[in-house]
Design a protein around this motif. Structure first.
Motif, PDB file in Angstrom:
ATOM      1  N   ARG A   1      -3.921 -65.984 -12.765  1.00 24.34           N
ATOM      2  CA  ARG A   1      -2.755 -66.861 -12.750  1.00 24.34           C
ATOM      3  C   ARG A   1      -2.213 -67.204 -14.137  1.00 24.34           C
ATOM      4  N   LYS A   2      -2.996 -67.037 -15.157  1.00 26.18           N
ATOM      5  CA  LYS A   2      -2.571 -67.442 -16.495  1.00 26.18           C
ATOM      6  C   LYS A   2      -1.855 -66.341 -17.272  1.00 26.18           C
ATOM      7  N   GLY A   3      -1.818 -65.146 -16.729  1.00 26.92           N
ATOM      8  CA  GLY A   3      -1.188 -64.049 -17.440  1.00 26.92           C
ATOM      9  C   GLY A   3      -1.989 -63.543 -18.624  1.00 26.92           C
ATOM     10  N   LEU A   4      -3.303 -63.798 -18.620  1.00 27.37           N
ATOM     11  CA  LEU A   4      -4.146 -63.376 -19.737  1.00 27.37           C
ATOM     12  C   LEU A   4      -4.513 -61.900 -19.615  1.00 27.37           C
ATOM     13  N   PRO A   5      -4.631 -61.191 -20.731  1.00 23.60           N
ATOM     14  CA  PRO A   5      -5.278 -59.872 -20.678  1.00 23.60           C
ATOM     15  C   PRO A   5      -6.697 -60.024 -20.147  1.00 23.60           C
ATOM     16  N   PHE A   6      -7.184 -58.964 -19.520  1.00 24.43           N
ATOM     17  CA  PHE A   6      -8.502 -59.074 -18.891  1.00 24.43           C
ATOM     18  C   PHE A   6      -9.583 -59.503 -19.879  1.00 24.43           C
ATOM     19  N   ASP A   7      -9.607 -58.938 -21.066  1.00 27.77           N
ATOM     20  CA  ASP A   7     -10.658 -59.278 -22.026  1.00 27.77           C
ATOM     21  C   ASP A   7     -10.632 -60.755 -22.384  1.00 27.77           C
ATOM     22  N   ASP A   8      -9.450 -61.353 -22.483  1.00 24.09           N
ATOM     23  CA  ASP A   8      -9.355 -62.776 -22.793  1.00 24.09           C
ATOM     24  C   ASP A   8      -9.829 -63.630 -21.618  1.00 24.09           C
ATOM     25  N   ALA A   9      -9.445 -63.226 -20.407  1.00 26.15           N
ATOM     26  CA  ALA A   9      -9.906 -63.959 -19.221  1.00 26.15           C
ATOM     27  C   ALA A   9     -11.420 -63.870 -19.087  1.00 26.15           C
ATOM     28  N   ARG A  10     -11.958 -62.691 -19.327  1.00 28.39           N
ATOM     29  CA  ARG A  10     -13.413 -62.516 -19.266  1.00 28.39           C
ATOM     30  C   ARG A  10     -14.104 -63.420 -20.280  1.00 28.39           C
ATOM     31  N   ALA A  11     -13.590 -63.474 -21.504  1.00 30.13           N
ATOM     32  CA  ALA A  11     -14.201 -64.297 -22.544  1.00 30.13           C
ATOM     33  C   ALA A  11     -14.168 -65.779 -22.153  1.00 30.13           C
ATOM     34  N   GLU A  12     -13.067 -66.220 -21.555  1.00 28.69           N
ATOM     35  CA  GLU A  12     -12.968 -67.618 -21.132  1.00 28.69           C
ATOM     36  C   GLU A  12     -14.007 -67.947 -20.068  1.00 28.69           C
ATOM     37  N   ILE A  13     -14.156 -67.061 -19.094  1.00 31.71           N
ATOM     38  CA  ILE A  13     -15.126 -67.305 -18.019  1.00 31.71           C
ATOM     39  C   ILE A  13     -16.548 -67.264 -18.557  1.00 31.71           C
ATOM     40  N   GLU A  14     -16.848 -66.328 -19.425  1.00 28.71           N
ATOM     41  CA  GLU A  14     -18.204 -66.227 -19.974  1.00 28.71           C
ATOM     42  C   GLU A  14     -18.533 -67.425 -20.850  1.00 28.71           C
ATOM     43  N   THR A  15     -17.554 -67.977 -21.542  1.00 34.72           N
ATOM     44  CA  THR A  15     -17.790 -69.193 -22.326  1.00 34.72           C
ATOM     45  C   THR A  15     -18.127 -70.361 -21.413  1.00 34.72           C
TER      46      THR A  15
ATOM     47  N   LEU B   1     -20.839 -69.605 -12.303  1.00 38.81           N
ATOM     48  CA  LEU B   1     -20.070 -68.565 -12.982  1.00 38.81           C
ATOM     49  C   LEU B   1     -20.937 -67.403 -13.458  1.00 38.81           C
ATOM     50  N   ALA B   2     -22.257 -67.533 -13.311  1.00 37.76           N
ATOM     51  CA  ALA B   2     -23.140 -66.437 -13.739  1.00 37.76           C
ATOM     52  C   ALA B   2     -22.865 -65.168 -12.949  1.00 37.76           C
ATOM     53  N   ALA B   3     -22.419 -65.323 -11.696  1.00 40.26           N
ATOM     54  CA  ALA B   3     -22.103 -64.137 -10.885  1.00 40.26           C
ATOM     55  C   ALA B   3     -20.966 -63.339 -11.520  1.00 40.26           C
ATOM     56  N   PHE B   4     -19.994 -64.020 -12.130  1.00 38.88           N
ATOM     57  CA  PHE B   4     -18.920 -63.306 -12.833  1.00 38.88           C
ATOM     58  C   PHE B   4     -19.477 -62.522 -14.015  1.00 38.88           C
ATOM     59  N   VAL B   5     -20.381 -63.147 -14.768  1.00 35.61           N
ATOM     60  CA  VAL B   5     -20.934 -62.495 -15.957  1.00 35.61           C
ATOM     61  C   VAL B   5     -21.680 -61.224 -15.562  1.00 35.61           C
ATOM     62  N   ARG B   6     -22.520 -61.324 -14.534  1.00 37.18           N
ATOM     63  CA  ARG B   6     -23.248 -60.136 -14.065  1.00 37.18           C
ATOM     64  C   ARG B   6     -22.276 -59.070 -13.575  1.00 37.18           C
ATOM     65  N   PHE B   7     -21.256 -59.496 -12.880  1.00 35.11           N
ATOM     66  CA  PHE B   7     -20.285 -58.554 -12.319  1.00 35.11           C
ATOM     67  C   PHE B   7     -19.532 -57.817 -13.423  1.00 35.11           C
ATOM     68  N   PHE B   8     -19.061 -58.540 -14.414  1.00 31.20           N
ATOM     69  CA  PHE B   8     -18.310 -57.902 -15.495  1.00 31.20           C
ATOM     70  C   PHE B   8     -19.164 -56.865 -16.219  1.00 31.20           C
ATOM     71  N   ALA B   9     -20.463 -57.153 -16.351  1.00 27.36           N
ATOM     72  CA  ALA B   9     -21.344 -56.225 -17.052  1.00 27.36           C
ATOM     73  C   ALA B   9     -21.557 -54.934 -16.278  1.00 27.36           C
ATOM     74  N   ALA B  10     -21.453 -54.997 -14.937  1.00 26.19           N
ATOM     75  CA  ALA B  10     -21.743 -53.822 -14.106  1.00 26.19           C
ATOM     76  C   ALA B  10     -20.502 -53.126 -13.590  1.00 26.19           C
ATOM     77  N   ALA B  11     -19.333 -53.778 -13.641  1.00 26.96           N
ATOM     78  CA  ALA B  11     -18.131 -53.219 -13.046  1.00 26.96           C
ATOM     79  C   ALA B  11     -17.793 -51.859 -13.664  1.00 26.96           C
ATOM     80  N   SER B  12     -17.268 -50.973 -12.813  1.00 23.32           N
ATOM     81  CA  SER B  12     -17.098 -49.590 -13.277  1.00 23.32           C
ATOM     82  C   SER B  12     -15.696 -49.033 -13.104  1.00 23.32           C
ATOM     83  N   ARG B  13     -14.864 -49.619 -12.232  1.00 21.86           N
ATOM     84  CA  ARG B  13     -13.551 -49.029 -11.950  1.00 21.86           C
ATOM     85  C   ARG B  13     -12.382 -49.937 -12.353  1.00 21.86           C
TER      86      ARG B  13
END
Length: 258
Positions: free
Chosen positions: A219-233, A242-254
């Protein structure tokens, strides 16, 4: 064992004493079946397949057949099914391939409805619900508590995170983050699975935190890398949901659905 006299059990099969096997079912030599499992009539279980305790496998299922992959050359790959699963009519689960981990896995307490297909090397967690005709290509990873609507199709190598949900007839061609609802062909995000999270005991504060993560992604119009960094912080600050997001980002492939 309550084995119907018309069932065919190959020498070498390891079957617990209280397993029930219905009429005309066929159990291969490299199959093991744990205590309390019921196998209905006209089921074929073959290959190097291990099935845990207290499963219910309904008629006309095919479990442990070779992969639908032209590269497969007879390697001794496996199918592993955990405990407490319900596998309804006409499901097809294939063994893995040497090009991946060599094992197709279904965890525990999953509710698998009729005509579901698990392609080779799929890795399925616990407590999932796959509605009728959900179809997974090879190498798909599905987390815990996921719900796939009827006729959902998942492209090979996709990952679907914990507590995610798809609508009926969704065509999933990219990774679906945890907690996210997806729909359409091609599947796009449609909010978070808030009702499911409430039923599983997530607090209002945790659900609010997950909503904020969803907003960062979509919803914020962020590039993916910026959104990922915000969630991981936020996750690093102690928000365990939010740990599920962190694990998911590390394993995501497509790449995630956007």
């Amino acid at each position: 064992m309550a084995i119907h006299p018309t069932a065919i059990i190959a020498d070498g099969a390891k079957i617990a004493d209280d397993v029930e096997i219905g009429a005309y079912s066929i159990i291969g030599a490299n199959v093991s079946i744990g205590s309390g499992t019921w196998v209905g009539p006209h089921v074929v279980i073959e290959g190097h397949t291990s099935i845990g305790k207290n499963n219910r496998i309904f008629q006309f299922c095919s479990l442990g057949a070779v992969p639908q992959d032209k590269k497969y050359a007879g390697e001794p790959t496996r199918l592993e099914i955990g405990d407490g699963n319900t596998i309804r009519e006409f499901c097809t689960f294939n063994i893995g391939t040497a090009q991946d981990v060599g094992v197709t896995r279904l965890g525990n307490n999953n509710w698998i409805m009729a005509y579901v297909h698990l392609g080779h090397d799929c890795q399925i967690g616990d407590n999932t619900i796959f509605a009728n005709n959900a179809t997974l290509g090879g190498h798909v990873h599905v987390g815990d508590w996921v719900i796939l609507g009827g006729f959902t199709s998942v492209h090979q190598f996709c990952h679907i995170g914990d507590h995610a949900m798809t609508a009926f007839s969704s065509a999933v061609a990219q990774d679906v983050p945890p907690y996210v609802m997806a729909h359409g062909n091609r599947a796009v995000p449609a909010g978070i699975n808030a009702e499911g999270l409430k039923r599983r005991g997530f607090s209002p504060e945790q659900i609010r935190s997950i909503r904020n993560a969803y907003k960062a992604l979509y919803r914020k119009g962020l590039p993916f890398d910026d959104a990922r960094a915000e969630i991981e912080t936020e996750a690093a600050s102690g928000k365990e949901e939010l740990a599920a997001f962190v694990r998911f980002f590390a394993a995501a492939s497509r790449g995630i659905i956007r």
